[in-house]
Design an enzyme around this catalytic site. Sequence first.
Site, PDB file in Angstrom:
ATOM      1  N   CYS A 111       0.699  -1.067   0.070  1.00 42.14           N
ATOM      2  CA  CYS A 111       0.321   0.050   0.091  1.00 42.14           C
ATOM      3  C   CYS A 111       1.043   1.127   0.029  1.00 42.14           C
ATOM      4  O   CYS A 111       0.235   2.494  -0.004  1.00 42.14           O
ATOM      5  CB  CYS A 111      -0.857  -0.127   1.257  1.00 42.14           C
ATOM      6  SG  CYS A 111      -1.879  -1.450   1.277  1.00 42.14           S
ATOM      7  N   HIS A 262      -3.556   6.333   1.652  1.00 41.81           N
ATOM      8  CA  HIS A 262      -3.986   5.335   1.186  1.00 41.81           C
ATOM      9  C   HIS A 262      -5.373   4.846   1.906  1.00 41.81           C
ATOM     10  O   HIS A 262      -5.802   4.972   3.203  1.00 41.81           O
ATOM     11  CB  HIS A 262      -3.034   4.194   1.904  1.00 41.81           C
ATOM     12  CG  HIS A 262      -3.306   2.878   1.651  1.00 41.81           C
ATOM     13  ND1 HIS A 262      -3.973   2.339   0.472  1.00 41.81           N
ATOM     14  CD2 HIS A 262      -3.430   1.719   2.516  1.00 41.81           C
ATOM     15  CE1 HIS A 262      -4.313   1.112   0.507  1.00 41.81           C
ATOM     16  NE2 HIS A 262      -3.826   0.762   1.948  1.00 41.81           N
ATOM     17  N   ASN A 292     -10.206  -1.272  -0.165  1.00 38.99           N
ATOM     18  CA  ASN A 292      -8.707  -1.118   0.097  1.00 38.99           C
ATOM     19  C   ASN A 292      -8.309  -1.707  -1.161  1.00 38.99           C
ATOM     20  O   ASN A 292      -8.071  -2.989  -1.249  1.00 38.99           O
ATOM     21  CB  ASN A 292      -8.043  -1.641   1.302  1.00 38.99           C
ATOM     22  CG  ASN A 292      -6.603  -1.603   1.323  1.00 38.99           C
ATOM     23  OD1 ASN A 292      -5.853  -1.201   0.472  1.00 38.99           O
ATOM     24  ND2 ASN A 292      -6.132  -2.152   2.714  1.00 38.99           N
TER      25      ASN A 292
HETATM   26  N1  ACO Z   1     -17.839  -9.216  11.045  1.00 38.76           N
HETATM   27  C1  ACO Z   1     -18.104  -9.424  12.077  1.00 38.76           C
HETATM   28  N2  ACO Z   1     -17.370  -9.457  13.135  1.00 38.76           N
HETATM   29  C2  ACO Z   1     -15.965  -9.533  13.041  1.00 38.76           C
HETATM   30  C3  ACO Z   1     -15.530  -9.370  11.577  1.00 38.76           C
HETATM   31  C4  ACO Z   1     -16.334  -9.245  10.652  1.00 38.76           C
HETATM   32  N3  ACO Z   1     -16.136  -9.069   9.313  1.00 38.76           N
HETATM   33  N4  ACO Z   1     -14.223  -9.561  11.693  1.00 38.76           N
HETATM   34  C5  ACO Z   1     -13.692  -9.532  13.320  1.00 38.76           C
HETATM   35  N5  ACO Z   1     -14.787  -9.656  13.684  1.00 38.76           N
HETATM   36  C6  ACO Z   1     -14.930  -9.766  15.334  1.00 38.76           C
HETATM   37  C7  ACO Z   1     -13.773 -10.376  15.923  1.00 38.76           C
HETATM   38  O1  ACO Z   1     -13.757 -11.766  15.974  1.00 38.76           O
HETATM   39  C8  ACO Z   1     -13.991  -9.755  17.500  1.00 38.76           C
HETATM   40  O2  ACO Z   1     -14.901 -10.556  17.991  1.00 38.76           O
HETATM   41  P1  ACO Z   1     -14.499 -10.807  19.688  1.00 38.76           P
HETATM   42  O3  ACO Z   1     -14.455  -9.376  20.279  1.00 38.76           O
HETATM   43  O4  ACO Z   1     -15.623 -11.515  19.842  1.00 38.76           O
HETATM   44  O5  ACO Z   1     -13.220 -11.487  19.611  1.00 38.76           O
HETATM   45  C9  ACO Z   1     -14.488  -8.412  16.986  1.00 38.76           C
HETATM   46  O6  ACO Z   1     -15.017  -8.332  15.804  1.00 38.76           O
HETATM   47  C10 ACO Z   1     -13.495  -7.328  17.118  1.00 38.76           C
HETATM   48  O7  ACO Z   1     -12.429  -7.634  16.210  1.00 38.76           O
HETATM   49  P2  ACO Z   1     -11.329  -6.887  15.928  1.00 38.76           P
HETATM   50  O8  ACO Z   1     -10.280  -7.630  14.981  1.00 38.76           O
HETATM   51  O9  ACO Z   1     -10.670  -6.126  17.138  1.00 38.76           O
HETATM   52  O10 ACO Z   1     -11.782  -5.699  14.972  1.00 38.76           O
HETATM   53  P3  ACO Z   1     -11.331  -4.189  14.665  1.00 38.76           P
HETATM   54  O11 ACO Z   1     -12.054  -3.344  15.100  1.00 38.76           O
HETATM   55  O12 ACO Z   1      -9.874  -4.212  14.777  1.00 38.76           O
HETATM   56  O13 ACO Z   1     -11.538  -4.156  13.085  1.00 38.76           O
HETATM   57  C11 ACO Z   1     -10.131  -4.370  11.042  1.00 38.76           C
HETATM   58  C12 ACO Z   1     -10.912  -5.285  12.224  1.00 38.76           C
HETATM   59  C13 ACO Z   1     -11.318  -3.826  10.260  1.00 38.76           C
HETATM   60  C14 ACO Z   1      -9.708  -5.643  10.154  1.00 38.76           C
HETATM   61  C15 ACO Z   1      -9.385  -3.423  11.526  1.00 38.76           C
HETATM   62  O14 ACO Z   1      -8.265  -4.031  12.395  1.00 38.76           O
HETATM   63  C16 ACO Z   1      -8.316  -2.764  10.399  1.00 38.76           C
HETATM   64  O15 ACO Z   1      -8.921  -2.360   9.695  1.00 38.76           O
HETATM   65  N6  ACO Z   1      -7.218  -2.860  10.319  1.00 38.76           N
HETATM   66  C17 ACO Z   1      -6.144  -2.208   9.451  1.00 38.76           C
HETATM   67  C18 ACO Z   1      -6.122  -3.201   8.184  1.00 38.76           C
HETATM   68  C19 ACO Z   1      -5.361  -2.362   7.040  1.00 38.76           C
HETATM   69  O16 ACO Z   1      -5.383  -1.096   7.328  1.00 38.76           O
HETATM   70  N7  ACO Z   1      -4.678  -2.892   6.297  1.00 38.76           N
HETATM   71  C20 ACO Z   1      -3.897  -2.014   5.541  1.00 38.76           C
HETATM   72  C21 ACO Z   1      -2.629  -2.522   4.669  1.00 38.76           C
HETATM   73  S1  ACO Z   1      -3.173  -3.687   3.614  1.00 38.76           S
HETATM   74  C22 ACO Z   1      -1.894  -3.800   2.491  1.00 38.76           C
HETATM   75  O17 ACO Z   1      -0.792  -3.414   2.830  1.00 38.76           O
HETATM   76  C23 ACO Z   1      -2.299  -4.806   1.497  1.00 38.76           C
END
Ligand code: ACO
Length: 336
Positions: A111, A262, A292
């Site tokens: 990214c 990004h 993304n």
């Molecule tokens: N739907 C419903 N529930 C979900 C989902 C989903 N799709 N995904 C995770 N959950 C649940 C988890 O199991 C967890 O449940 P629990 O509390 O019972 O354990 C809860 O939701 C919270 O999970 P988290 O992982 O803490 O969720 P978070 O708020 O961190 O969101 C996300 C996850 C959206 C992936 C976030 O962490 C994020 O955007 N991270 C950055 C990703 C990114 O920007 N990548 C960029 C680089 S990509 C590249 O370079 C190719």
Amino acid sequence: MTATICGTGSYIPSYTMDNHDIARLVETSDEWIRERTGVIRRHIVRDETTVSMAAEAARRALADAGAALEEIDLILVSTISSNVVLPCAACEVQKELGAVNATCFDLSAACTGFVLAYNTALAYLASGVCRTALIIGSESLSNLTNWKDRGTCILFGDGAGAAVLRADAAEEDRLRKHYLPVTHSDGGKGAALTCKSRHDFSGLNGGGKEISPEDILDDAHYMQMDGQAVFKFAVKRVPEVIGEVLELNQVKTDEISYYILHQANKRIVEAVAKRLGEPMEKFPMNLQEYGNTSSASIPILLDEMNRDGRLKPGQKLVMAGFGAGLTWGAAIIEWR
Ligand code: ACO
């Protein structure tokens, strides 16, 4: 000597998957995805490839710049999801366009890739090695997405964006301020976001084991991410690197019209704005429509803003990328 972006283009596949479509594949909901990421739908390749999207975005950028094919002496494609290993995507784009005078190579920095392609082109142009560069970010991440993993499949989409850069020739342009970029990498933290090569069969055929399709496409061959680690990295490092690039170039935040980040997650963009103490109006977003798209996200957004008239001559913009590697970086552009 400095260089100017003189045209942009993009290509977005027409086929879309909205959050309800994703909720039919994994246990999730439209509400959860919107709230946690801001994404509503993403565009996914059908007949397109990373190369075909790159070539179409490039054609549109060349038309916007009024650049002749013979003029292009450098083509850089930033991608982690090319449909070809050899020859490189940039050479394939050259062939599709007929830009016979170009030197072509690919960059792989996920990214942050488009920011690094921009910096690389700038260095070639500033040194006089080349005069007109075509830089492209193109990704078909849907091919690297594990559609059974709700932690990642909600995030990504496909598309391509491109820009044409020309070395400034006029005396007054050559005397313009030359903005230096700031980039960083931390390979030690690379485990936060990984994807094994489809060509890495190491460990599978050792010992004479027969390779089955299941082995080759095990989960490690799709993108795997520690979402929270990437999130924390982004909200810390992106404001930091923007602060660094502004300080290095003696530019103040009130001189910046837009921060083109990004497009990973709405909450990351909001957190960066908050940490910089800058209003959200300066942080355009289109991730709700495309998800993304890795190295394509910045040039797609730049092209949208160019075409809808938001970008005006003399405006200063900051581009900032961050992602797998880990890599991150920022550059200041003066729009012309
Ligand atoms: N739907 C419903 N529930 C979900 C989902 C989903 N799709 N995904 C995770 N959950 C649940 C988890 O199991 C967890 O449940 P629990 O509390 O019972 O354990 C809860 O939701 C919270 O999970 P988290 O992982 O803490 O969720 P978070 O708020 O961190 O969101 C996300 C996850 C959206 C992936 C976030 O962490 C994020 O955007 N991270 C950055 C990703 C990114 O920007 N990548 C960029 C680089 S990509 C590249 O370079 C190719």
